[in-house]
Enzyme design. Structure first.
Site, PDB file in Angstrom:
ATOM      1  N   HIS A 257      16.337  -7.692  -8.565  1.00 56.87           N
ATOM      2  CA  HIS A 257      15.058  -7.183  -9.107  1.00 56.87           C
ATOM      3  C   HIS A 257      15.312  -6.274 -10.296  1.00 56.87           C
ATOM      4  CE1 HIS A 257      12.105  -8.710  -6.267  1.00 56.87           C
ATOM      5  NE2 HIS A 257      12.971  -8.508  -5.304  1.00 56.87           N
ATOM      6  N   ASP A 320      16.927  -5.585  -1.861  1.00 49.80           N
ATOM      7  CA  ASP A 320      16.301  -6.779  -1.283  1.00 49.80           C
ATOM      8  C   ASP A 320      16.402  -7.975  -2.213  1.00 49.80           C
ATOM      9  OD1 ASP A 320      14.690  -5.214  -3.018  1.00 49.80           O
ATOM     10  OD2 ASP A 320      13.003  -6.519  -2.540  1.00 49.80           O
ATOM     11  N   GLU A 321      16.216  -9.120  -1.643  1.00 51.00           N
ATOM     12  CA  GLU A 321      15.967 -10.367  -2.371  1.00 51.00           C
ATOM     13  C   GLU A 321      16.949 -10.640  -3.518  1.00 51.00           C
ATOM     14  OE1 GLU A 321      11.268 -11.215  -1.632  1.00 51.00           O
ATOM     15  OE2 GLU A 321      11.763 -10.050  -3.409  1.00 51.00           O
ATOM     16  N   ASN A 322      18.196 -10.522  -3.215  1.00 49.02           N
ATOM     17  CA  ASN A 322      19.214 -10.928  -4.172  1.00 49.02           C
ATOM     18  C   ASN A 322      19.574 -12.373  -3.860  1.00 49.02           C
ATOM     19  OD1 ASN A 322      21.590 -11.395  -5.569  1.00 49.02           O
ATOM     20  ND2 ASN A 322      22.825 -10.062  -4.227  1.00 49.02           N
TER      21      ASN A 322
END
Lengths: 683, 683
Positions: A257, A320-322
């Protein structure tokens, strides 16, 4: 003396039964419900001569808070109170309201926030260990203000109150859509009104880097299109929050992100770039390179700057969300992993987290991260924020980590308040699986206002009033969970929230006026009152690609979550099919008639308001199903629950057609009408 | 090709006759009306593929302005325009909208603000000498956006436009009630929307010193209760204004209106002090001591700081309402006057002004002041702001001074828009008394938002939409003065102003909700729609002493100037007594019935809303006069204009009783009803 002693376990009873059914007693509108509460006889009348005194040893913030209290009290009641700025000289123990505080509070986790409030007809006493508890007590006092023909008053009452959880937060995502100072400030006021105490600022994203860095100015200069908080503004936010007993926890999301960082600093990324500010939504590939020492050198200098700017002991690193794509595609990173025996993306990410943890520890901070960061072996000092499911919350505390819950509090999903309200971090049925020590590690939770689909104009309507119910969940005893009573009080607290400047109510007709292109909005409002924006992330799946700069001024943006008129209708329909009193019958007929006849008016508007074309057939469907609903009601009024199978099948078919979402909205009165159809067909 | 050539002198004709009576042509809603305008055939359709290009040599601010234009265009139309941030790379001459600018503009007095706009079905061309003119043209383009069943469009048109006066200002008084950043910003957006170009910030008062001084920090620290702009914020305001082509002219009022200075610096005053921040309203005694060199030493250092902070060439020193009492009471000052042969207060004040003028000149500024500063012999470089009467404007320019008009633009007096609109700084009948050179010295004017009785919550409703009519007066040809057409366009521009974030519409129901204490506001709104806050400064004369911290949340604050429903009714009544068509008769009957039947509902609200008690009898009177109005209408419907003398006398008596102001408001439908009574009684 009429008196009920209210134990924690009976608070539910008070708010749904006792207090409401007492004709002489007041109907309390407190949210969150206090821990313990005893009603007493009489009323404390608010007169222009009302004065307050502050005694004991409070922090300076209480004088400002008491002054704000006075102004809110006179704004609400129209009283011309004579006191102006409260100072330590206002310490007359004979004042009508005396606040006593034992010691200055510190705005930090686990600070004492309890208070005791006694209102008698002659006197109000508010006592607290710290000024933070006193500030909560003042909010309770304002919510107690009622009116009768004689004037404004607070009912005589005794309250002993403290929070169930110490971390009651709201996340504001200022990276995806920037939210200027006034949005933050009014939301801080809203938080204070419902006793929330953590503002989690999500300060970096693929779509923006909205904070000034003096050490690396290219971060905000190239990463924000000019939409950033200066450090002076950040300090002002922290001060404003501190004045209200609210901590500010910054989040710099890393290693993923992070596109906006890379616009000015492509050297941090795992692929060469160049990068531009991302305008799409979703999970993006750009991710920091965790294998280069220069990355940590940069982050050390950056975090040194930011940890000094934010005084709170906790510091959020996202995590998060890598998706790992850039890591996989980078030969050097792959080689590094091989050399260092790093088996997979998760281990590489864990290594990165450990390095960041060291930096943060050096600068005196405790690390917070999304639940992905809970990797084997990571130090117990970190705090896990569970977003993917409650099981991660329990996994974390079982392993000895502090943790808090955001799963179930994703207010950007535009779900009904009830769903969030009943989402208890630690419901009774789950308590057995945790030891008392593990239970204590559950710090609380945070509502998350992700901002893909909201702008400064609409954000309040996504946060409020629903977040007040989450605030109650995190403050009040777990036994307080009567949904109907929550909704009753929510209507009232929604108005109170408006008084502090929030725009969730007032921007609604404004947006309808714009959509109606200057025409009268009556028919449009009647329609929009019974639709909701479609839920979860389905708006992204209906053929429109939203960008950061897309218009968020359309019908799905104007429509509000948990539409009140529709909710009341569904309840009315439930009541009608079981107990069709004349009152209920009249009311349900009124609404169905209104909707049946609304389409012509709305069509006339749409003719001069092209942006509304997308809901033209939905409006027609509302008229059709309302007609069917009326047929059902009329049959049932005539005591006939025997409408034909043919009628039933055709009605259900019409109902099915009406369920089709349009304009990224849906009709939410359909379950109510369906209940009428079934009843009328004897199903 | 249908085409009207519109000369300046005929613009009135277009807007009241030609354009409206053309059934196929659009009804334009432009405000201010452009100098010259030619309608053409066809429509330029706004599609998602719409793009704009910037060519020529503009200042950077145009790229930001063009980007804002795109976002406002897509917000208004719901188009998903594909262009994002406009840069110099967006220079494709084939784009649907091409902006061409000759040279970078400078935000200063007398800069070229003209533009030419050509909309054809295929192409929009906007050309201007400077980007400031181009920004005005973009505002015109947004006001041109209309809709039909096919979609949004701009009508084909050719416009050549420039301002009549170069100084078109709004004064915001942030001293009496502080107005935070967001209030200033949204009002700057409102100003830009109607082509105003000067924000006059009234930055010091008896009640507050709302700006940070780094040289003398006690000024804001002790003089503002924490309500002040930091210098960083001032810079942000100046930048925000500059981006919109708006100058910021600061005013530090001296030597009077200066109590807040003296809280931290009593040594400046003409009486020893100590001083506290003034909380009352009115003309106060404290005044600077003009006889001490230390005063000038202080002011030199202070003005050095402030002149550096504000880049505009003009700097306002106030100079109004010095009652001279402290000077008279101070023996040293009296002795000084004797020694220096200063005959009176005016001469002493003039001496002070001359000293300040020298300081400002040294720092490169031109001095502006209220008309009191026009003393014999003072240098011609100053600018006179006429507030006490138009004669001071003419006196100033006759003597060779530049001057501008605020008398007649005092929007805090809550007068009707019409009064401000028809207040021309230089109407035809006055032109003869001035030479062309003297006429040129009339720079324009400023609306003044003095803030005794307004807060951030209500200020927009006192500024807008009425100030848009003042903006038109200062921009458009003097021949544009049709009141009915102004009001028609004002309704529309009021909505457009709402889109930029102004709260004049949306705070109205919010304030009514608070007053109604959570009850349904229908009856309250019906009533409040036909009252207005009492005018001029009479609110201070009806038994309530207002302080800075009083509640400004009562009915007089919620009620709005120039109440539209009442105005329309008065016009309707006028029409009815001359030409009672069935449509007019039905409409007037509808309103009178509504008001006649409204009282019971409002009474029910008042029972639970004590703050509304003050208008209970006014509401009863509205019902009574509406009943009488219905009697008159019914008589006239039956062609009887012969109701008895007894009926007439009793009706007029009821009318007289209804005229009594209550709750600092008054019924403003009475003239309409009185016209009906007179007609029905054959008077």
């Amino acid at each position: 003396m009429r008196k009920f002693l209210l134990l924690i376990l009976f608070s539910l009873y008070l708010f749904t039964g006792c207090a409401q059914s007492t004709t002489t007693g007041p109907t309390l509108n407190l949210m969150p419900v206090p821990g313990q509460l005893t009603m007493q006889d009489g009323k404390f009348r608010i007169a222009d001569s009302f004065k307050l005194a502050v005694t004991g040893q409070p922090h300076q913030r209480l004088f400002k808070g008491a002054t704000r209290f006075l102004r809110r009290l006179d704004d609400k009641t129209g009283s011309f109170l004579t006191q102006n700025q409260i100072t330590s000289a206002d310490n007359d123990a004979n004042a009508p309201l005396v606040i006593n505080v034992k010691r200055p509070g510190k705005v930090m986790l686990h600070e004492d926030e309890s208070y005791t409030l006694t209102v008698s007809p002659q006197k109000v006493n508010l006592t607290a260990e710290t000024d933070l508890g006193a500030l909560h007590g003042l909010e309770t006092l304002l919510q107690l203000v009622e009116a009768d023909e004689t004037g404004y008053y607070m009912p005589a009452i005794h309250i002993t109150d403290k929070p169930r959880f110490p971390w009651r937060g709201l996340l504001m995502d200022v990276g995806r859509h920037f939210m200027p100072m006034e949005v933050i400030k009014r939301n801080l006021d809203g938080m204070a009104a419902v006793k929330m105490n953590v503002l989690h600022l999500h300060l970096s994203e693929d779509q923006g880097f909205p904070i000034e860095s003096k050490v690396f100015p290219k971060l905000h200069q190239l990463g924000s299109n000019g939409n950033y908080f200066t450090q002076e503004e950040i300090k002002a936010i922290i001060k404003y929050a501190d004045d209200r007993g609210i901590r500010v926890v910054p989040e710099f999301d890393m290693p993923g992100h992070a596109t906006a960082w890379f616009v000015g600093h492509p050297e941090l990324a795992s692929a060469p770039g160049p990068y531009t500010i991302e305008r799409r939504w979703g999970i993006m590939d750009p991710v920091m390179d965790p294998t280069k020492e220069t990355t940590y050198k940069f982050l050390d200098a950056f975090l040194k700057e930011m940890t000094a700017l934010f005084p709170d002991a906790y510091f959020h690193i996202g995590g998060d969300e890598n998706n790992g794509k850039q890591w996989k595609a980078n030969a050097q990173i792959q080689a590094y992993m091989k050399t260092n025996n790093i088996k997979n993306q998760e281990e590489l990410h864990a290594m990165f987290n450990e390095r960041i943890l060291k930096i943060l520890t050096k600068y005196g901070k405790k690390m917070v991260g999304w639940d992905e960061i809970l990797q084997p072996g990571i130090t117990k000092s970190i705090v896990i924020q569970s977003w993917r499911g409650k099981k991660y919350l329990y996994e974390a505390v079982s392993k000895g980590y502090q943790a808090m819950l955001s799963n179930g509090y994703y207010i950007d999903l535009v779900q009904n308040t009830e769903q969030h309200y009943l989402n208890d971090p630690l419901p009774e049925e789950n308590q057995k699986q945790l030891t008392p020590e593990q239970q204590k590690l559950i710090l609380g939770g945070e509502a998350t206002m992700w901002s893909e689909l909201v702008t400064p104009e609409t954000v309040d309507s996504r946060v409020w009033p629903r977040t007040a119910a989450i605030a109650e969940r995190l403050w009040s005893p777990g036994s307080v969970k009567d949904v109907a009573d929550m909704y009753r009080r929510l209507d009232r607290v929604s108005l109170e929230l408006e008084y502090v400047g929030l725009t969730h109510e007032k921007n609604y007709p404004m947006m309808l006026r714009r959509l109606a292109n200057g025409q009268d909005i009556t028919a449009l409002k009647t329609f929009t009152d019974v639709i909701e924006p479609i839920k979860e992330y389905t708006r992204h799946q209906q053929g429109t690609t939203y960008y950061a700069y897309s218009p968020y001024t359309l019908i799905a943006d104007a429509a509000r979550p948990d539409a009140k008129v529709a909710r009341n209708f569904r309840n009315l329909a439930k009541e009608f099919v079981t107990n069709p009193t004349p009152k209920v019958t009249n009311e349900i007929t009124y609404w169905l008639n209104l909707w049946q006849n609304n389409h012509a008016g709305l069509q006339a508007i749409i003719r001069q308001a092209p942006a509304l074309k997308e809901i033209e057939t939905l409006s027609a469907d509302l008229a059709k199903v309302s007609q069917i609903g009326l047929e059902a009601v009329n049959a049932l009024k005539a005591n006939k629950a025997n409408l034909s199978e043919e009628w039933y099948n055709s009605s259900i078919a019409t109902m099915q057609a009406a369920k089709k979402q349009r304009g990224k909205t849906e009709l939410v009165v359909l379950p109510g009408i369906e209940a009428l159809i079934k009843k009328a067909a004897g199903k």
